[in-house]
Write a protein that holds these residues in place. Structure first.
Motif, PDB file in Angstrom:
ATOM      1  N   SER A 271     -15.943 -18.195  10.140  1.00 20.68           N
ATOM      2  CA  SER A 271     -16.640 -17.003  10.625  1.00 20.68           C
ATOM      3  C   SER A 271     -15.915 -16.361  11.797  1.00 20.68           C
ATOM      4  O   SER A 271     -15.870 -15.129  11.911  1.00 20.68           O
ATOM      5  N   ASP A 272     -15.347 -17.164  12.672  1.00 23.24           N
ATOM      6  CA  ASP A 272     -14.613 -16.633  13.815  1.00 23.24           C
ATOM      7  C   ASP A 272     -13.403 -15.818  13.378  1.00 23.24           C
ATOM      8  O   ASP A 272     -12.957 -14.923  14.094  1.00 23.24           O
ATOM      9  N   ARG A 273     -12.886 -16.091  12.187  1.00 31.54           N
ATOM     10  CA  ARG A 273     -11.667 -15.445  11.739  1.00 31.54           C
ATOM     11  C   ARG A 273     -11.895 -14.290  10.778  1.00 31.54           C
ATOM     12  O   ARG A 273     -11.145 -13.303  10.810  1.00 31.54           O
ATOM     13  N   VAL A 274     -12.902 -14.381   9.936  1.00 32.38           N
ATOM     14  CA  VAL A 274     -13.115 -13.310   8.952  1.00 32.38           C
ATOM     15  C   VAL A 274     -14.390 -12.517   9.214  1.00 32.38           C
ATOM     16  O   VAL A 274     -14.620 -11.495   8.568  1.00 32.38           O
ATOM     17  N   GLY A 275     -15.231 -12.987  10.124  1.00 33.11           N
ATOM     18  CA  GLY A 275     -16.490 -12.304  10.409  1.00 33.11           C
ATOM     19  C   GLY A 275     -17.675 -13.060   9.855  1.00 33.11           C
ATOM     20  O   GLY A 275     -17.696 -13.432   8.667  1.00 33.11           O
ATOM     21  N   GLY A 276     -18.677 -13.297  10.690  1.00 30.95           N
ATOM     22  CA  GLY A 276     -19.849 -14.055  10.262  1.00 30.95           C
ATOM     23  C   GLY A 276     -20.629 -13.387   9.162  1.00 30.95           C
ATOM     24  O   GLY A 276     -21.227 -14.052   8.305  1.00 30.95           O
ATOM     25  N   GLU A 277     -20.614 -12.029   9.129  1.00 32.10           N
ATOM     26  CA  GLU A 277     -21.383 -11.315   8.107  1.00 32.10           C
ATOM     27  C   GLU A 277     -20.838 -11.580   6.713  1.00 32.10           C
ATOM     28  O   GLU A 277     -21.604 -11.679   5.739  1.00 32.10           O
ATOM     29  N   LYS A 278     -19.522 -11.722   6.575  1.00 30.78           N
ATOM     30  CA  LYS A 278     -18.937 -12.004   5.260  1.00 30.78           C
ATOM     31  C   LYS A 278     -19.329 -13.400   4.779  1.00 30.78           C
ATOM     32  O   LYS A 278     -19.657 -13.597   3.602  1.00 30.78           O
ATOM     33  N   VAL A 279     -19.283 -14.352   5.677  1.00 31.29           N
ATOM     34  CA  VAL A 279     -19.641 -15.730   5.312  1.00 31.29           C
ATOM     35  C   VAL A 279     -21.122 -15.807   4.943  1.00 31.29           C
ATOM     36  O   VAL A 279     -21.502 -16.497   3.990  1.00 31.29           O
ATOM     37  N   LEU A 280     -21.973 -15.084   5.684  1.00 33.71           N
ATOM     38  CA  LEU A 280     -23.405 -15.071   5.383  1.00 33.71           C
ATOM     39  C   LEU A 280     -23.667 -14.541   3.980  1.00 33.71           C
ATOM     40  O   LEU A 280     -24.460 -15.118   3.215  1.00 33.71           O
ATOM     41  N   VAL A 281     -23.022 -13.425   3.617  1.00 37.16           N
ATOM     42  CA  VAL A 281     -23.250 -12.815   2.311  1.00 37.16           C
ATOM     43  C   VAL A 281     -22.771 -13.725   1.185  1.00 37.16           C
ATOM     44  O   VAL A 281     -23.482 -13.960   0.200  1.00 37.16           O
ATOM     45  N   LEU A 282     -21.556 -14.242   1.320  1.00 36.47           N
ATOM     46  CA  LEU A 282     -21.007 -15.101   0.272  1.00 36.47           C
ATOM     47  C   LEU A 282     -21.825 -16.378   0.096  1.00 36.47           C
ATOM     48  O   LEU A 282     -22.127 -16.784  -1.031  1.00 36.47           O
ATOM     49  N   SER A 283     -22.183 -17.006   1.200  1.00 35.19           N
ATOM     50  CA  SER A 283     -22.931 -18.257   1.105  1.00 35.19           C
ATOM     51  C   SER A 283     -24.328 -18.023   0.547  1.00 35.19           C
ATOM     52  O   SER A 283     -24.825 -18.812  -0.270  1.00 35.19           O
ATOM     53  N   ALA A 284     -24.997 -16.916   0.963  1.00 32.97           N
ATOM     54  CA  ALA A 284     -26.344 -16.634   0.460  1.00 32.97           C
ATOM     55  C   ALA A 284     -26.336 -16.380  -1.039  1.00 32.97           C
ATOM     56  O   ALA A 284     -27.225 -16.824  -1.770  1.00 32.97           O
ATOM     57  N   ALA A 285     -25.322 -15.645  -1.516  1.00 30.05           N
ATOM     58  CA  ALA A 285     -25.220 -15.410  -2.958  1.00 30.05           C
ATOM     59  C   ALA A 285     -25.020 -16.726  -3.704  1.00 30.05           C
ATOM     60  O   ALA A 285     -25.590 -16.934  -4.793  1.00 30.05           O
TER      61      ALA A 285
ATOM     62  N   SER B 271     -21.482 -16.962  15.329  1.00 28.84           N
ATOM     63  CA  SER B 271     -20.230 -16.225  15.392  1.00 28.84           C
ATOM     64  C   SER B 271     -20.478 -14.721  15.344  1.00 28.84           C
ATOM     65  O   SER B 271     -19.887 -13.954  16.111  1.00 28.84           O
ATOM     66  N   LEU B 272     -21.354 -14.294  14.454  1.00 32.00           N
ATOM     67  CA  LEU B 272     -21.689 -12.873  14.337  1.00 32.00           C
ATOM     68  C   LEU B 272     -22.278 -12.339  15.631  1.00 32.00           C
ATOM     69  O   LEU B 272     -21.928 -11.240  16.092  1.00 32.00           O
ATOM     70  N   CYS B 273     -23.162 -13.114  16.229  1.00 31.33           N
ATOM     71  CA  CYS B 273     -23.798 -12.707  17.483  1.00 31.33           C
ATOM     72  C   CYS B 273     -22.775 -12.579  18.603  1.00 31.33           C
ATOM     73  O   CYS B 273     -22.790 -11.606  19.372  1.00 31.33           O
ATOM     74  N   SER B 274     -21.856 -13.538  18.694  1.00 26.45           N
ATOM     75  CA  SER B 274     -20.877 -13.512  19.778  1.00 26.45           C
ATOM     76  C   SER B 274     -19.886 -12.369  19.622  1.00 26.45           C
ATOM     77  O   SER B 274     -19.360 -11.854  20.616  1.00 26.45           O
TER      78      SER B 274
ATOM     79  N   GLY C 163      -7.097 -14.692  12.391  1.00 23.42           N
ATOM     80  CA  GLY C 163      -8.380 -14.125  12.762  1.00 23.42           C
ATOM     81  C   GLY C 163      -8.466 -13.815  14.230  1.00 23.42           C
ATOM     82  O   GLY C 163      -7.492 -13.855  14.982  1.00 23.42           O
ATOM     83  N   GLY C 164      -9.711 -13.497  14.656  1.00 18.24           N
ATOM     84  CA  GLY C 164      -9.965 -13.092  16.031  1.00 18.24           C
ATOM     85  C   GLY C 164      -9.735 -14.204  17.021  1.00 18.24           C
ATOM     86  O   GLY C 164      -9.395 -15.339  16.692  1.00 18.24           O
ATOM     87  N   SER C 165      -9.929 -13.846  18.240  1.00 23.70           N
ATOM     88  CA  SER C 165      -9.691 -14.802  19.318  1.00 23.70           C
ATOM     89  C   SER C 165     -10.696 -15.924  19.278  1.00 23.70           C
ATOM     90  O   SER C 165     -11.839 -15.756  18.930  1.00 23.70           O
ATOM     91  N   HIS C 166     -10.271 -17.083  19.661  1.00 21.79           N
ATOM     92  CA  HIS C 166     -11.164 -18.240  19.703  1.00 21.79           C
ATOM     93  C   HIS C 166     -10.637 -19.215  20.744  1.00 21.79           C
ATOM     94  O   HIS C 166      -9.448 -19.274  21.035  1.00 21.79           O
ATOM     95  N   SER C 167     -11.524 -20.004  21.254  1.00 21.87           N
ATOM     96  CA  SER C 167     -11.119 -20.967  22.267  1.00 21.87           C
ATOM     97  C   SER C 167     -10.375 -22.116  21.629  1.00 21.87           C
ATOM     98  O   SER C 167     -10.743 -22.616  20.588  1.00 21.87           O
ATOM     99  N   LYS C 168      -9.283 -22.533  22.264  1.00 16.27           N
ATOM    100  CA  LYS C 168      -8.487 -23.651  21.768  1.00 16.27           C
ATOM    101  C   LYS C 168      -8.790 -24.871  22.617  1.00 16.27           C
ATOM    102  O   LYS C 168      -8.380 -24.956  23.766  1.00 16.27           O
TER     103      LYS C 168
ATOM    104  N   SER D 121     -18.413 -23.005  27.778  1.00 15.31           N
ATOM    105  CA  SER D 121     -17.137 -22.556  27.222  1.00 15.31           C
ATOM    106  C   SER D 121     -16.928 -23.005  25.784  1.00 15.31           C
ATOM    107  O   SER D 121     -16.117 -22.425  25.057  1.00 15.31           O
ATOM    108  N   CYS D 122     -17.649 -24.040  25.351  1.00 15.18           N
ATOM    109  CA  CYS D 122     -17.499 -24.535  23.974  1.00 15.18           C
ATOM    110  C   CYS D 122     -18.848 -24.961  23.405  1.00 15.18           C
ATOM    111  O   CYS D 122     -18.929 -25.927  22.651  1.00 15.18           O
ATOM    112  N   ALA D 123     -19.902 -24.232  23.771  1.00 10.79           N
ATOM    113  CA  ALA D 123     -21.251 -24.608  23.343  1.00 10.79           C
ATOM    114  C   ALA D 123     -21.404 -24.560  21.828  1.00 10.79           C
ATOM    115  O   ALA D 123     -22.074 -25.394  21.224  1.00 10.79           O
ATOM    116  N   GLY D 124     -20.763 -23.555  21.187  1.00 11.50           N
ATOM    117  CA  GLY D 124     -20.880 -23.441  19.737  1.00 11.50           C
ATOM    118  C   GLY D 124     -20.272 -24.624  19.013  1.00 11.50           C
ATOM    119  O   GLY D 124     -20.873 -25.195  18.102  1.00 11.50           O
ATOM    120  N   ALA D 125     -19.057 -24.998  19.424  1.00 13.28           N
ATOM    121  CA  ALA D 125     -18.387 -26.132  18.785  1.00 13.28           C
ATOM    122  C   ALA D 125     -19.134 -27.433  19.045  1.00 13.28           C
ATOM    123  O   ALA D 125     -19.289 -28.266  18.142  1.00 13.28           O
TER     124      ALA D 125
END
Length: 420
Positions: free
Chosen positions: A63-77, A120-123, A200-205, A345-349
């Motif tokens: 989701s961090d790389r392609v967008g959370g909305e795309k993952v949501l749609v594909l997974s829901a389908a 990811s979408l929210c952030s 994809g987009g920026s993410h913490s390493k 700084s890494c609450a999501g992970a």
């Protein structure tokens, strides 16, 4: 537009739980038709969490790389289609126990990406000042979905058979995914490529050294253990409560015990958040407030769980279960928020790690509960197990929980720590 997205994501989370809880709602009827034992029912119910625990971190990564909305749609389908095809798989397979176990495992895999994708979408799309309202509103869809499927699903089960519950919840989920793609994503294909994953987009390493230092912190270990215990007991209750009421009160109306506890959970969850924020705003110590919320979630709820061990009437059993589930929601203002206190700084992970542990323990507890019911012939052993696990997690959290940052070098933030 923000309100539209909030409503759509709320509905998506609601449908997520409608599809997820369809199997526990129908488990008794399916067990009767296919001659499953309690142990076999526990294997089917628990297989969901085997899949669910493997895609938490992966869902956030993609989701961090392609967008959370795309993952949501594909997974829901995908999980919506799987739900709709469940009755077909059950009837056309010579061994329904294996096809249903596999189907629930795949459901867990596909639904495991939902909450990381939301985060990811929210952030990425929501300003910081609006994220709290969005996430709290969308998260309430889990209780709403359980409430809806508990009421409408029980009626469909009685009137049209267990197959109708899967057909309706699955097709509605697919319809939601289509509408989100068509009208909110404007028909842009939610295509995920290897190139998009790599660039994809920026993410913490987070380095290996960073994680090792973080996981050695007693407060981090405490929050993981407490979340593990909370999640495993919640999953066990979610999976087995419909069967408990059917076994103990065979003439009771399903819509009552499948609706009332979740009807109580929605305002209880909102109240716990208000109470927590109010106490902290009044100057109470943050760590003490987190511990108090978790005490209600794991300690007080266990009292009502133990009351189910005695001989009770149907009305009292519904009341005890409702109180149990209501107080359990206080963890949203305890453990679930404490991880943000400790490691912003890494609450999501870190939450992904916690949820993975919780899902894995849920697998074991759901299956082991079925084994206990079958071998002892009593529900007392299950409720005693839930209470024991809750108290273990609570004692760990009360002893070691903190609210100061532990995700950065303490020498660099000597004056920024929160006094506890």
């Amino acid at each position: 537009m923000a309100r539209v997205w909030t409503g759509v994501l709320l509905l998506g989370t609601c449908l997520l739980y409608c599809a997820r809880v369809a199997m526990p709602i129908c488990a008794v009827s399916m067990a009767e038709q296919f001659k499953w034992s309690k142990r076999e029912s526990g294997m089917v119910l628990g297989s969901f969490f085997w899949g669910y625990c493997f895609t938490q971190v992966f869902g956030g990564y993609v989701s961090d790389r392609v967008g959370g909305e795309k993952v949501l749609v594909l997974s829901a389908a995908a999980w919506g289609s799987m739900t709709a095809f469940t009755p077909i798989l059950a009837h056309f397979c010579s061994q329904p126990i294996f096809s249903m176990t596999l189907a629930r495992f795949l459901m867990g895999l596909l639904q495991g990406v939902h909450y990381p994708s939301l985060a990811s979408l929210c952030s990425q799309k929501v300003v910081e000042s609006d994220r709290g309202f969005l996430m709290s509103t969308v998260a309430s869809g889990s209780y709403l979905g359980t409430l809806v499927i508990g009421g409408a699903g029980s009626l469909m089960l009685d009137l049209y058979g267990w197959q109708s519950v899967f057909y309706v919840s699955g097709l509605l989920s697919v319809l939601w995914a289509y509408c989100m793609w068509k009208y909110l994503l404007k028909g842009e294909g939610p295509i995920i490529t290897l190139e998009s994953l790599g660039s994809g987009g920026s993410h913490s390493k987070l380095s290996k050294r960073h994680w090792l230092r973080l996981l050695r912190q007693p407060a981090v270990c405490a929050v993981i253990v407490a979340h593990l215990c909370t999640a495993s007991t919640f999953f066990t209750l979610l999976s087995w409560l419909p069967t408990f009421f059917k076994d103990t009160f065979p003439d009771a109306k399903g819509w009552v015990f499948n609706v009332v506890p979740w009807l109580v959970s929605i305002p209880s969850s909102l109240f716990s958040g208000f109470l927590s924020d109010h106490l902290i705003g009044q100057g109470y110590d943050t760590a003490s407030v987190r511990k108090m919320m978790q005490f209600f979630s794991m300690g007080v709820s266990s009292v009502f769980t133990l009351l189910l061990c005695g001989n009770t009437t149907f009305a009292w059993a519904v009341a005890f279960v409702s109180a149990t589930m209501g107080f359990t929601t206080f963890s949203h203002s305890g453990v679930s928020v404490n991880v943000q206190d400790l490691a912003p700084s890494c609450a999501g992970a870190l939450f992904g790690v916690m949820n993975t542990c919780g899902a894995f323990s849920g697998v074991l507890m759901v299956y082991f509960s079925g084994y206990l019911i079958e071998t002892t012939g009593s529900w007392t052993s299950v409720f005693a197990l839930i209470t024991t696990v809750n108290l273990l997690g609570l004692c760990t959290f009360l002893a070691f929980a903190e609210a100061r940052r532990v995700d950065i070098d303490p020498s660099k933030v000597r004056h920024a720590n929160i006094h506890i």
